[in-house]
Write an enzyme that holds these catalytic residues in place. Sequence first.
Site, PDB file in Angstrom:
ATOM      1  N   ASN A  44       0.839  -1.206   0.000  1.00  0.00           N
ATOM      2  CA  ASN A  44       0.000   0.000   0.000  1.00  0.00           C
ATOM      3  C   ASN A  44       0.874   1.257   0.000  1.00  0.00           C
ATOM      4  OD1 ASN A  44       0.669  -0.741   2.662  1.00  0.00           O
ATOM      5  ND2 ASN A  44      -1.121   0.269   3.536  1.00  0.00           N
ATOM      6  N   VAL A  45       0.368   2.290  -0.661  1.00  0.00           N
ATOM      7  CA  VAL A  45       1.069   3.571  -0.805  1.00  0.00           C
ATOM      8  C   VAL A  45       0.072   4.676  -0.463  1.00  0.00           C
ATOM      9  CG1 VAL A  45       2.372   5.073  -2.355  1.00  0.00           C
ATOM     10  CG2 VAL A  45       2.499   2.581  -2.651  1.00  0.00           C
ATOM     11  N   GLU A  46       0.282   5.293   0.689  1.00  0.00           N
ATOM     12  CA  GLU A  46      -0.675   6.294   1.172  1.00  0.00           C
ATOM     13  C   GLU A  46      -0.327   7.699   0.678  1.00  0.00           C
ATOM     14  OE1 GLU A  46      -1.073   5.585   5.411  1.00  0.00           O
ATOM     15  OE2 GLU A  46      -2.270   3.792   4.990  1.00  0.00           O
ATOM     16  N   CYS A  55      -4.186   0.948  -2.410  1.00  0.00           N
ATOM     17  CA  CYS A  55      -4.071  -0.320  -1.683  1.00  0.00           C
ATOM     18  C   CYS A  55      -2.957  -1.181  -2.284  1.00  0.00           C
ATOM     19  CB  CYS A  55      -5.385  -1.089  -1.757  1.00  0.00           C
ATOM     20  SG  CYS A  55      -6.644  -0.510  -0.604  1.00  0.00           S
ATOM     21  N   GLU A  57      -3.119  -4.126  -3.344  1.00  0.00           N
ATOM     22  CA  GLU A  57      -3.587  -4.879  -4.516  1.00  0.00           C
ATOM     23  C   GLU A  57      -3.513  -4.019  -5.773  1.00  0.00           C
ATOM     24  OE1 GLU A  57      -4.977  -4.530  -1.609  1.00  0.00           O
ATOM     25  OE2 GLU A  57      -5.790  -6.419  -0.852  1.00  0.00           O
ATOM     26  N   CYS A  88      -9.952  -5.598   0.781  1.00  0.00           N
ATOM     27  CA  CYS A  88     -11.157  -4.764   0.818  1.00  0.00           C
ATOM     28  C   CYS A  88     -12.004  -5.003  -0.435  1.00  0.00           C
ATOM     29  CB  CYS A  88     -10.782  -3.287   0.951  1.00  0.00           C
ATOM     30  SG  CYS A  88     -10.155  -2.532  -0.562  1.00  0.00           S
ATOM     31  N   CYS A  91     -10.629  -3.871  -3.794  1.00  0.00           N
ATOM     32  CA  CYS A  91      -9.501  -4.690  -4.241  1.00  0.00           C
ATOM     33  C   CYS A  91      -9.943  -6.055  -4.735  1.00  0.00           C
ATOM     34  CB  CYS A  91      -8.476  -4.791  -3.125  1.00  0.00           C
ATOM     35  SG  CYS A  91      -7.665  -3.198  -2.910  1.00  0.00           S
TER      36      CYS A  91
HETATM   37  N1  THU Z   1      -5.309  -1.663   2.586  1.00  0.00           N
HETATM   38  C1  THU Z   1      -4.759  -2.350   1.543  1.00  0.00           C
HETATM   39  O1  THU Z   1      -3.653  -2.019   1.084  1.00  0.00           O
HETATM   40  N2  THU Z   1      -5.458  -3.385   1.026  1.00  0.00           N
HETATM   41  C2  THU Z   1      -6.652  -3.849   1.514  1.00  0.00           C
HETATM   42  O2  THU Z   1      -7.245  -4.741   0.921  1.00  0.00           O
HETATM   43  C3  THU Z   1      -7.171  -3.304   2.759  1.00  0.00           C
HETATM   44  C4  THU Z   1      -6.607  -1.974   3.152  1.00  0.00           C
HETATM   45  C5  THU Z   1      -4.575  -0.521   3.132  1.00  0.00           C
HETATM   46  C6  THU Z   1      -5.131   0.835   2.778  1.00  0.00           C
HETATM   47  C7  THU Z   1      -4.569   1.695   3.882  1.00  0.00           C
HETATM   48  O3  THU Z   1      -3.286   2.123   3.506  1.00  0.00           O
HETATM   49  C8  THU Z   1      -4.445   0.754   5.080  1.00  0.00           C
HETATM   50  O4  THU Z   1      -4.569  -0.569   4.536  1.00  0.00           O
HETATM   51  C9  THU Z   1      -5.505   0.960   6.153  1.00  0.00           C
HETATM   52  O5  THU Z   1      -6.773   0.948   5.614  1.00  0.00           O
END
Ligand code: THU
Length: 128
Positions: A44-46, A55, A57, A88, A91
């Site tokens: 994940n890259v915020e 996310c 994925e 999620c 994804c």
């Molecule tokens: N996140 C993912 O990377 N994939 C998922 O399927 C669930 C959530 C990440 C997004 C965010 O950076 C962190 O988890 C918290 O929600």
Amino acid sequence: MEIDWKALQVKATEAMKKSYSPYSKFPVGVAALVSDGRVISGCNVENASYGLTLCAECSLVSELIMSGGGRLIAVVCVDKDGNLLSPCGRCRQLLYEHGGDSLELLTPEGPKNMTVILPWGFGPKDLN
Ligand code: THU
């Protein structure tokens, strides 16, 4: 095709360690076996604009296309401890596009295909 679930989980855990998640402090990693045998991964890259978060994925799917495409055969998603994580809803849709019904996801109850993970999923076939 033989699926080495343990190796995929290790690869997902390595990818998780590259996560950029300073806001949620919730690193996620994912790894997948592709139809030609290669293994790809993502994290994940915020973003300071929280809603723009990518996310893990999403990163995986970009890697799939950039490294030559193909179909996703098997996917493992992990949290900061390397434990299995439930992808999620958005994804699941991203994964479904590139793996279809036969794509398998590792869950705490073992591998499950996308007919279970995303029942009656909307996909390319529905655009015909
Ligand atoms: N996140 C993912 O990377 N994939 C998922 O399927 C669930 C959530 C990440 C997004 C965010 O950076 C962190 O988890 C918290 O929600």
